[in-house]
Design a protein around this motif. Sequence first.
Motif, PDB file in Angstrom:
ATOM      1  N   ALA A 173      -2.886   3.872  -3.091  1.00  0.00           N
ATOM      2  CA  ALA A 173      -2.810   2.960  -4.229  1.00  0.00           C
ATOM      3  C   ALA A 173      -2.008   1.720  -3.847  1.00  0.00           C
ATOM      4  N   THR A 174      -2.015   0.768  -4.747  1.00  0.00           N
ATOM      5  CA  THR A 174      -1.292  -0.482  -4.486  1.00  0.00           C
ATOM      6  C   THR A 174       0.202  -0.361  -4.764  1.00  0.00           C
ATOM      7  N   ASP A 175       0.602   0.593  -5.624  1.00  0.00           N
ATOM      8  CA  ASP A 175       2.029   0.785  -5.894  1.00  0.00           C
ATOM      9  C   ASP A 175       2.304   2.226  -6.310  1.00  0.00           C
ATOM     10  N   ASP A 176       3.594   2.576  -6.356  1.00  0.00           N
ATOM     11  CA  ASP A 176       4.013   3.945  -6.664  1.00  0.00           C
ATOM     12  C   ASP A 176       3.537   4.391  -8.045  1.00  0.00           C
ATOM     13  N   ARG A 177       3.650   3.503  -9.010  1.00  0.00           N
ATOM     14  CA  ARG A 177       3.297   3.852 -10.394  1.00  0.00           C
ATOM     15  C   ARG A 177       1.826   4.244 -10.514  1.00  0.00           C
ATOM     16  N   LEU A 178       0.952   3.475  -9.884  1.00  0.00           N
ATOM     17  CA  LEU A 178      -0.481   3.782  -9.931  1.00  0.00           C
ATOM     18  C   LEU A 178      -0.771   5.108  -9.230  1.00  0.00           C
ATOM     19  N   ALA A 179      -0.143   5.340  -8.087  1.00  0.00           N
ATOM     20  CA  ALA A 179      -0.332   6.598  -7.360  1.00  0.00           C
ATOM     21  C   ALA A 179       0.120   7.784  -8.211  1.00  0.00           C
ATOM     22  N   GLU A 180       1.266   7.635  -8.884  1.00  0.00           N
ATOM     23  CA  GLU A 180       1.761   8.706  -9.759  1.00  0.00           C
ATOM     24  C   GLU A 180       0.804   8.971 -10.910  1.00  0.00           C
ATOM     25  N   GLN A 181       0.250   7.927 -11.493  1.00  0.00           N
ATOM     26  CA  GLN A 181      -0.703   8.094 -12.590  1.00  0.00           C
ATOM     27  C   GLN A 181      -1.938   8.846 -12.131  1.00  0.00           C
ATOM     28  N   VAL A 233      -2.962  28.659 -13.682  1.00  0.00           N
ATOM     29  CA  VAL A 233      -2.998  29.075 -12.283  1.00  0.00           C
ATOM     30  C   VAL A 233      -2.025  28.281 -11.409  1.00  0.00           C
ATOM     31  N   MET A 234      -1.577  27.118 -11.877  1.00  0.00           N
ATOM     32  CA  MET A 234      -0.642  26.318 -11.096  1.00  0.00           C
ATOM     33  C   MET A 234       0.746  26.939 -11.166  1.00  0.00           C
ATOM     34  N   THR A 235       1.313  27.225 -10.009  1.00  0.00           N
ATOM     35  CA  THR A 235       2.663  27.777  -9.985  1.00  0.00           C
ATOM     36  C   THR A 235       3.700  26.754  -9.534  1.00  0.00           C
ATOM     37  N   ARG A 236       3.255  25.740  -8.791  1.00  0.00           N
ATOM     38  CA  ARG A 236       4.189  24.747  -8.275  1.00  0.00           C
ATOM     39  C   ARG A 236       3.413  23.492  -7.892  1.00  0.00           C
ATOM     40  N   SER A 237       4.039  22.353  -8.102  1.00  0.00           N
ATOM     41  CA  SER A 237       3.452  21.098  -7.619  1.00  0.00           C
ATOM     42  C   SER A 237       4.575  20.196  -7.108  1.00  0.00           C
ATOM     43  N   GLU A 238       4.213  19.375  -6.141  1.00  0.00           N
ATOM     44  CA  GLU A 238       5.210  18.519  -5.496  1.00  0.00           C
ATOM     45  C   GLU A 238       4.512  17.245  -5.029  1.00  0.00           C
ATOM     46  N   VAL A 239       5.115  16.104  -5.313  1.00  0.00           N
ATOM     47  CA  VAL A 239       4.558  14.817  -4.898  1.00  0.00           C
ATOM     48  C   VAL A 239       5.468  14.205  -3.825  1.00  0.00           C
ATOM     49  N   GLU A 240       4.826  13.671  -2.801  1.00  0.00           N
ATOM     50  CA  GLU A 240       5.568  13.026  -1.708  1.00  0.00           C
ATOM     51  C   GLU A 240       4.904  11.676  -1.425  1.00  0.00           C
ATOM     52  N   PHE A 241       5.707  10.647  -1.285  1.00  0.00           N
ATOM     53  CA  PHE A 241       5.194   9.324  -0.956  1.00  0.00           C
ATOM     54  C   PHE A 241       5.370   9.097   0.539  1.00  0.00           C
ATOM     55  N   LEU A 242       4.285   8.719   1.186  1.00  0.00           N
ATOM     56  CA  LEU A 242       4.292   8.498   2.631  1.00  0.00           C
ATOM     57  C   LEU A 242       4.257   6.998   2.881  1.00  0.00           C
ATOM     58  N   ARG A 243       5.251   6.512   3.564  1.00  0.00           N
ATOM     59  CA  ARG A 243       5.319   5.056   3.807  1.00  0.00           C
ATOM     60  C   ARG A 243       5.303   4.771   5.282  1.00  0.00           C
ATOM     61  N   MET A 290       0.841  -1.174   0.000  1.00  0.00           N
ATOM     62  CA  MET A 290       0.000   0.000   0.000  1.00  0.00           C
ATOM     63  C   MET A 290       0.891   1.244   0.000  1.00  0.00           C
ATOM     64  N   VAL A 291       0.506   2.224  -0.806  1.00  0.00           N
ATOM     65  CA  VAL A 291       1.245   3.478  -0.932  1.00  0.00           C
ATOM     66  C   VAL A 291       0.275   4.632  -0.720  1.00  0.00           C
ATOM     67  N   VAL A 292       0.692   5.598   0.081  1.00  0.00           N
ATOM     68  CA  VAL A 292      -0.065   6.841   0.249  1.00  0.00           C
ATOM     69  C   VAL A 292       0.768   7.939  -0.404  1.00  0.00           C
ATOM     70  N   ALA A 293       0.163   8.653  -1.333  1.00  0.00           N
ATOM     71  CA  ALA A 293       0.884   9.713  -2.047  1.00  0.00           C
ATOM     72  C   ALA A 293       0.181  11.046  -1.819  1.00  0.00           C
ATOM     73  N   LEU A 294       0.978  12.072  -1.580  1.00  0.00           N
ATOM     74  CA  LEU A 294       0.483  13.418  -1.320  1.00  0.00           C
ATOM     75  C   LEU A 294       0.979  14.353  -2.412  1.00  0.00           C
ATOM     76  N   LEU A 295       0.058  15.078  -2.992  1.00  0.00           N
ATOM     77  CA  LEU A 295       0.370  16.084  -4.005  1.00  0.00           C
ATOM     78  C   LEU A 295       0.035  17.450  -3.420  1.00  0.00           C
ATOM     79  N   ARG A 296       1.013  18.346  -3.427  1.00  0.00           N
ATOM     80  CA  ARG A 296       0.769  19.744  -3.020  1.00  0.00           C
ATOM     81  C   ARG A 296       0.805  20.598  -4.271  1.00  0.00           C
TER      82      ARG A 296
END
Length: 93
Positions: free
Chosen positions: A59-67, A83-93, A1-7
């Motif tokens: 998601a079940t894996d990093d690739r699916l979370a990224e998609q 309007v988007m000035t910045r985005s950042e993805v972080e994986f929480l394990r 299991m993967v938890v992914a956070l997008l800011r």
Amino acid sequence: MVVALLRVELHIPGAQSLKDKRMVTRRLKDRLKPFNVGVAETDHQDKWQRAELAVVTVATDDRLAEQILQSVLDEIDRLEPGVMTRSEVEFLR
């Protein structure tokens, strides 16, 4: 299991009040519901033209979370181009 956070940092130049900004952020949050993600405004609540949205998915894996998160970014850009000035993805394990 993967938890992914997008800011996502947003600059909303047309907003002349907090009400204007809330209309944009509410529309984005509503339109992201079909992606089965959690969305919250997490910063700049008192600024008229700035916002930060946090989007989380499980998601079940990093690739699916990224998609999933890439689809969210694409939808934000489609709904509110430029309007988007910045985005950042972080994986929480």
